[in-house]
Design a protein around this motif. Structure first.
Motif, short mmCIF file in Angstrom:
data_model
loop_
_atom_site.label_atom_id
_atom_site.label_comp_id
_atom_site.label_asym_id
_atom_site.label_seq_id
_atom_site.Cartn_x
_atom_site.Cartn_y
_atom_site.Cartn_z
N GLY A 65 7.66 20.36 -3.91
CA GLY A 65 7.92 19.96 -5.29
C GLY A 65 8.65 18.64 -5.43
N THR A 66 8.79 17.89 -4.33
CA THR A 66 9.56 16.64 -4.34
C THR A 66 8.64 15.44 -4.34
N ASP A 67 9.00 14.44 -5.14
CA ASP A 67 8.17 13.22 -5.22
C ASP A 67 8.37 12.31 -4.01
N TRP A 68 9.63 12.11 -3.60
CA TRP A 68 9.93 11.14 -2.54
C TRP A 68 10.87 11.75 -1.51
N LEU A 69 10.59 11.50 -0.23
CA LEU A 69 11.52 11.80 0.86
C LEU A 69 12.11 10.47 1.33
N ILE A 70 13.41 10.49 1.57
CA ILE A 70 14.13 9.29 1.97
C ILE A 70 14.71 9.49 3.36
N GLY A 71 14.55 8.49 4.21
CA GLY A 71 15.19 8.48 5.53
C GLY A 71 15.96 7.19 5.69
N ALA A 78 6.52 14.48 4.85
CA ALA A 78 6.02 14.09 3.52
C ALA A 78 4.53 14.41 3.39
N ALA A 79 3.76 14.08 4.43
CA ALA A 79 2.31 14.31 4.38
C ALA A 79 2.00 15.80 4.29
N ARG A 80 2.79 16.63 4.95
CA ARG A 80 2.52 18.06 4.96
C ARG A 80 3.15 18.78 3.77
N SER A 81 4.09 18.14 3.09
CA SER A 81 4.72 18.79 1.94
C SER A 81 3.75 18.92 0.78
N ARG A 117 5.62 11.19 -1.44
CA ARG A 117 5.71 9.85 -0.85
C ARG A 117 6.98 9.75 -0.01
N TYR A 118 7.15 8.63 0.70
CA TYR A 118 8.35 8.52 1.53
C TYR A 118 8.84 7.07 1.60
N PHE A 119 10.12 6.93 1.97
CA PHE A 119 10.77 5.65 2.24
C PHE A 119 11.64 5.85 3.47
N VAL A 120 11.45 5.03 4.51
CA VAL A 120 12.32 5.12 5.68
C VAL A 120 12.87 3.74 6.02
N LEU A 121 14.13 3.74 6.45
CA LEU A 121 14.79 2.53 6.93
C LEU A 121 15.24 2.82 8.36
N PRO A 122 14.38 2.56 9.36
CA PRO A 122 14.70 2.92 10.74
C PRO A 122 15.88 2.12 11.29
N CYS A 123 16.66 2.79 12.11
CA CYS A 123 17.78 2.10 12.75
C CYS A 123 17.75 2.37 14.25
N GLY A 150 5.51 4.66 2.10
CA GLY A 150 4.21 5.30 1.97
C GLY A 150 4.04 5.80 0.55
N LYS A 151 3.36 5.02 -0.29
CA LYS A 151 3.23 5.35 -1.72
C LYS A 151 1.94 6.08 -2.06
N SER A 152 0.96 5.97 -1.20
CA SER A 152 -0.35 6.58 -1.51
C SER A 152 -1.04 7.00 -0.22
N ARG A 153 -2.11 7.79 -0.36
CA ARG A 153 -2.84 8.28 0.80
C ARG A 153 -4.09 7.45 1.04
N SER A 154 -4.51 7.47 2.28
CA SER A 154 -5.70 6.72 2.67
C SER A 154 -6.95 7.57 2.67
N TYR A 155 -6.83 8.83 2.26
CA TYR A 155 -7.99 9.74 2.21
C TYR A 155 -8.03 10.43 0.86
N PRO A 156 -9.18 10.88 0.41
CA PRO A 156 -9.29 11.50 -0.91
C PRO A 156 -8.61 12.86 -0.97
#
Length: 640
Positions: free
Chosen positions: A317-323, A337-340, A345-351, A405-411
């Motif tokens: 039920g969540t729109d965005w996951l943040i890392g 995010a893909a399996r939820s 969608r997701y946003f990650v800032l790797p460190c 990752g704002k959108s999917r590459s498959y239908p």
């Protein structure tokens, strides 16, 4: 044509004239990297022509035309089909007064010059050139003398400075020109995208200033041991990025409701607090509670909970996951995010660099480790089915690249989802070289300057696709040699110091020749003095032997990989001490002097000049109570 200044390029510079135009591009597109009072600039209305005079869209002025064309055009040194191009640059200041200034940028490729013509608008909306601030930067070739950069100003005596868009003339000479020479000489292209390439910079600037003013009071009441300015302003900038990104998404998709979010590995929770206060429903999850959580209030939802990748850790039920510096969870967030849900969608800032099952292992030597890791997260995001975008944040950190990752590459169909899930499962399995065998667990975490900390937990039967995930310990382990037994540390210090003092050194009759300063050894030579059991214990600490020696800076000086006895009579302070204020007369001495107790000749300083205690009578432990943070002073505005 008045020449204000010139600056020569290095004699061996081989990047010109192409490097000159690369440097001009940086100044035109990213003026904020030099002028710190700007947030950025927007370049529009680009067009080409054969004659520079044809590119002026404002009433022509003979002085300006002469300024543009007075130099004879040399032989063509470029590969462009056109000789000139123009664009309009709009400046975006950090603190906006609502009046954005613009200027025409004229590039003359034949004459190897770029001219900046500021525009001004009167009360009736008529646009004209601001002649007083017209300037030009020109690349000149002097045959045997090499290349130089010249700065020309149309009317230097009439120059107007507002301290923001229009700096003072000496600034162009002392700051801008050297930067252009350096950029033109290096002519390096970045491995990553330009800063804030996915957002309208003008909107970002306005929102950032609002949030900075609203939450800057946190710096004064920060209860954590981490640097408050770095963490507060970094999280304000990340929150700004997400708020503008989400506002653009709502406008693009015609959404009314604000997006929901979950921050995985939320650390201090400040990002969650800001996003919540700005109207977005969401929560943060982290394995370890922080002191500051109690200061946010009930409206900020923070959970002390372990997250292990699996079916029980999905958020349909969540729109965005943040890392945000989410450590071990970083590669899992696009998967989760893909399996939820299809719309998550997701946003990650790797460190820190983690794979699915432990530390990330380098596979390419031609890239920096950071670039290679960003490429890895991008690849797994694409395999997970996301159209993945990369951007660079404007934050006080060396790790500034984020992935979105704002959108999917498959239908959206059951068949396509099943195929995508098969690709995800295969990719995860391919990263675990030996199924069921744990990869080396990480010692990277627990660094407050680098990461927030992360989730952790036991592998449950319902989370088979996360089997092999290596969580960090719930309890934060200190690995900087500070937790080693005092007797152990004192023994190592005494052994190393005696070895150094036992070395015969000809001091050459210098002013400190009367006091034995010993010799010097490399860190590896010092390690050879110690027993294997001692070295094994030190290996478990971050930095090992070198960290222990540096921690005991009262006794040792470690520079350039060599260890020496410290002589406190030397005027040159060591790096940590250089930032501190000198010891005030009569100051309390809370630690004994090592040299007074162990050196054959005692301390080289008299007791009143030494910052450490010469004997028990000189020892004066502090009786002052620890400074308390007044929580009642911590006030946030909850209005959006």
């Amino acid at each position: 044509m008045p020449k204000l200044s010139d600056l020569k390029f290095p004699a061996d510079c081989a990047t010109l004239p192409g490097g000159f135009w690369s440097a001009v591009g940086v100044w035109v597109e990213k003026p904020h990297v030099v002028n710190k009072r700007l947030c950025g600039a927007k370049e529009t209305e680009a067009k080409d022509a054969e004659d520079v005079s044809l590119l002026l869209d404002v009433p022509r002025d003979p002085d300006v035309l002469s300024f543009l064309t007075c130099k004879v055009s040399p032989a063509r040194t470029h590969e462009r089909d056109t000789s000139c191009s123009s664009s309009v640059r709009t400046f975006i200041p950090k603190v906006s007064n609502g009046n954005l200034r613009k200027e025409i940028v004229l590039r003359d490729f034949d004459r190897q010059q770029v001219t900046f013509l500021p525009l001004e608008e009167d009360a009736e909306g008529r646009v004209s050139l601001k002649k007083s601030n017209v300037y030009q930067i020109q690349l000149c070739s002097h045959d045997s003398e090499g290349w130089s950069l010249e700065l020309h100003v149309l009317s230097p005596d009439a120059w107007f400075s507002d301290g923001v868009v229009y700096p003072k003339l000496p600034w162009l000479t002392s700051e801008l020109l050297p930067k252009l020479v350096r950029w033109g000489s290096e002519c390096r292209s970045s491995e990553f995208k330009s800063t804030l390439s996915l957002l309208p910079v003008e909107k970002y600037s306005v929102v950032y200033q609002q949030l900075k003013d609203k939450y800057k009071s946190m710096v004064k009441v920060w209860p954590e041991v981490t640097d408050p300015e770095k963490f507060v302003y970094e999280d304000v900038a990340i929150a700004t990025y997400l708020l503008v990104l989400w506002a653009e998404e709502r406008e693009e998709k015609g959404l009314a409701a604000r997006q929901s979010f979950v921050d995985l590995g939320c650390g201090n929770g400040l990002l969650v607090h800001i996003l919540t206060c700005e109207g977005h429903p969401g929560k943060g999850v982290d394995v370890r509670r922080r002191k500051i959580w109690d200061m946010y209030g009930a409206q900020t939802l923070l959970e002390e909970k372990a997250i292990t990748p699996g079916e029980s850790s999905l958020f349909p039920g969540t729109d965005w996951l943040i890392g945000n510096h989410s450590d071990e969870l970083t590669p899992w967030i696009p998967i989760i995010a893909a399996r939820s849900s299809y719309s998550c969608r997701y946003f990650v800032l790797p460190c820190c660099f983690f794979d699915f099952f432990g530390k990330y292992q380098r596979r390419q030597c031609k890239k920096s480790q950071y670039k290679e890791y960003i490429d890895f997260i991008t690849e797994l995001s694409q395999v997970s089915g996301f159209n993945t975008e990369e951007d660079c944040l404007r934050i006080p950190s060396t790790k500034r690249v984020c992935l979105v990752g704002k959108s999917r590459s498959y239908p959206r169909s059951a068949e396509a989802e099943a195929e995508a899930e098969q690709r995800r499962a295969h990719y995860i399995q391919s990263r675990q070289t030996t199924p069921g065998v744990a990869v080396q667990r990480s010692d990277i975490g627990n660094d407050g300057d680098c990461c927030h900390g992360n989730a952790d937990g036991d592998i449950t039967s319902g989370s088979s696709w996360g089997a092999g995930f290596q969580p960090r310990d719930r309890v934060e382990v200190v690995r900087n040699c500070a937790s080693l037994p005092r007797d152990f540390v004192d023994g190592v210090v005494l052994q190393v110091a005696n070895s150094l003092l036992g070395m015969t050194v000809d001091d050459g009759g210098g002013r400190h020749g009367d006091w034995n300063r010993g010799g010097s050894l490399s860190v590896s030579e010092v390690a050879g003095l110690l027993e294997q059991e001692t070295l094994q214990l030190l290996k478990k600490e971050c930095g090992g032997l070198q960290t222990l020696l540096k921690n005991n800076h009262q006794v040792f000086r470690v520079e350039g990989g060599r260890v020496r006895i410290r002589d406190w009579r030397d005027g040159k302070p060591f790096r940590a001490e250089a930032k501190r204020k000198p010891v005030a007369p009569g100051a309390l001495k809370t630690r004994p002097c090592w040299f007074h107790a162990h050196h054959a000749q005692g301390c080289p300083l008299q007791a009143e000049l030494c910052a450490f205690a010469h004997g028990a009578d000189d020892l004066r432990p502090s009786t002052r109570p620890l400074k308390k943070i007044k929580h009642e002073a911590f006030i946030f505005s909850q209005s959006s």
